[in-house]
Design an enzyme around this catalytic site. Structure first.
Site, PDB file in Angstrom:
ATOM      1  N   SER A  65       0.862  -1.172   0.000  1.00 12.32           N
ATOM      2  CA  SER A  65       0.000   0.000   0.000  1.00 12.32           C
ATOM      3  C   SER A  65       0.905   1.231   0.000  1.00 12.32           C
ATOM      4  O   SER A  65       1.864   1.304  -0.772  1.00 12.32           O
ATOM      5  CB  SER A  65      -0.942  -0.035   1.207  1.00 12.32           C
ATOM      6  OG  SER A  65      -1.821   1.073   1.197  1.00 12.32           O
ATOM      7  N   TYR A  87      -5.810   7.739  -6.140  1.00 11.01           N
ATOM      8  CA  TYR A  87      -4.887   6.749  -5.591  1.00 11.01           C
ATOM      9  C   TYR A  87      -5.290   6.410  -4.157  1.00 11.01           C
ATOM     10  O   TYR A  87      -5.331   5.254  -3.757  1.00 11.01           O
ATOM     11  CB  TYR A  87      -3.471   7.313  -5.644  1.00 11.01           C
ATOM     12  CG  TYR A  87      -2.362   6.314  -5.390  1.00 11.01           C
ATOM     13  CD1 TYR A  87      -2.229   5.170  -6.167  1.00 11.01           C
ATOM     14  CD2 TYR A  87      -1.429   6.535  -4.373  1.00 11.01           C
ATOM     15  CE1 TYR A  87      -1.194   4.273  -5.943  1.00 11.01           C
ATOM     16  CE2 TYR A  87      -0.388   5.645  -4.151  1.00 11.01           C
ATOM     17  CZ  TYR A  87      -0.281   4.511  -4.935  1.00 11.01           C
ATOM     18  OH  TYR A  87       0.737   3.615  -4.710  1.00 11.01           O
ATOM     19  N   LYS A  97      -6.288   2.855  -2.514  1.00  7.82           N
ATOM     20  CA  LYS A  97      -5.456   2.318  -1.434  1.00  7.82           C
ATOM     21  C   LYS A  97      -6.221   2.226  -0.114  1.00  7.82           C
ATOM     22  O   LYS A  97      -6.062   1.250   0.635  1.00  7.82           O
ATOM     23  CB  LYS A  97      -4.189   3.162  -1.265  1.00  7.82           C
ATOM     24  CG  LYS A  97      -3.192   3.008  -2.405  1.00  7.82           C
ATOM     25  CD  LYS A  97      -2.715   1.567  -2.559  1.00  7.82           C
ATOM     26  CE  LYS A  97      -1.578   1.437  -3.550  1.00  7.82           C
ATOM     27  NZ  LYS A  97      -1.120   0.037  -3.720  1.00  7.82           N
TER      28      LYS A  97
END
Length: 280
Positions: free
Chosen positions: A134, A148, A152
């Protein structure tokens, strides 16, 4: 004792560094990437110690086929490293629908596909480790990384649930949260046309900090790869592992801020309970 690792996204960055380190130490690696020819030099050097296949994690059928083939040909696989990634560096209005979909397909759905396909083999095998790569941005947030973060934060929630479900089968799962490092990932960030409305605010400030180098890349990619090997060798199975002082501080600040805000709403939260439960 030597181990066999299955790693996605081995063409560059952490995936390639980890692959090189493991091969040099005598471990076997099943390396997957979209352009297998990138690893021709390693195949020539290590022969059967390195198993290479083309894989785009956004293709679920291919994920299942490649993982099935890896277990069939290599037998036991001890560690799955979910490393493949893609990011678009834009303010929330700037990205295209296609860019947003690619971020989610790669980092969230692609990672889920790899874990699910591997579990079919790890569960009857009775042991194994999953390392989900991650980022500090899996618990903290920064302007220009909204999509993003969406992927994540999503994969971290999925992994937290999965870790509980698979622990009885002897399978450990750790979410690895590296800070900023000079891996080339930043140079590969996708972008979109800049909207002046956002360029004058926090999104533009972040862009300029990265462009002028004032957003520091503090962490040594080789040390991060070494930390992953050490984690597996130690047999410790933390749910999350921050790597880097920036990651540690960003996540700690985010958690502290969220907890403080959470506690500030305690009275309101308790006020909506049904009357019959109010005094329990």
């Amino acid at each position: 004792m030597t181990k066999t690792w299955f790693i996605t996204g081995t063409s560059s960055g952490f995936g390639l560094l980890l692959t090189r380190r493991l091969l040099a130490a005598g471990d076997r690696v099943a390396a997957t990437l979209r352009r297998p020819e990138v690893l021709d030099d390693l195949r020539a050097e290590y022969g059967d110690q390195l198993w290479v296949r083309r894989l785009d994690v956004t293709e679920p059928d291919s994920v299942r086929e490649v993982i099935d083939a890896a277990f069939a040909e290599l037998g036991t696989i001890d560690v799955i490293v979910n490393n493949a990634g893609y990011a678009v560096f834009t303010a929330v209005e700037e990205a295209s629908d296609e860019q947003i979909r690619k971020v989610v397909d790669t980092n969230l759905i692609g990672s889920i596909s790899v874990i699910r396909a591997a579990l079919k083999h790890l569960r009857p095998q009775g042991h194994g480790r999953i390392l989900q790569i991650s980022t500090a941005g899996g618990q903290a947030a920064f302007p220009n990384f909204g999509f993003y973060h969406a992927a994540k934060w999503g994969i971290e929630g999925f992994c937290e649930t999965a870790a509980r479900e698979i622990a009885p089968f002897g399978i450990g799962l750790t979410i690895v949260e590296p800070g900023a490092a000079p891996t080339g990932f930043g140079a590969a960030l996708d972008t979109a046309p800049i909207m002046p409305e956002y360029d004058a605010g926090p999104a533009g400030d972040t862009r300029r900090a990265i462009a002028d180098g004032s957003f520091p890349l503090l962490n040594d990619p080789e040390k991060i790869a070494a930390a992953l090997v050490t984690l597996v060798e130690s047999e410790a199975v933390p749910l999350r592992l921050p790597l880097g002082p920036d990651a540690y501080e960003a996540i700690r600040t985010s958690l502290s801020s969220r907890l403080a805000e959470h506690d500030s709403h305690r009275e309101t939260a308790l006020s909506v309970v049904l009357d019959e439960f109010a005094n329990r």
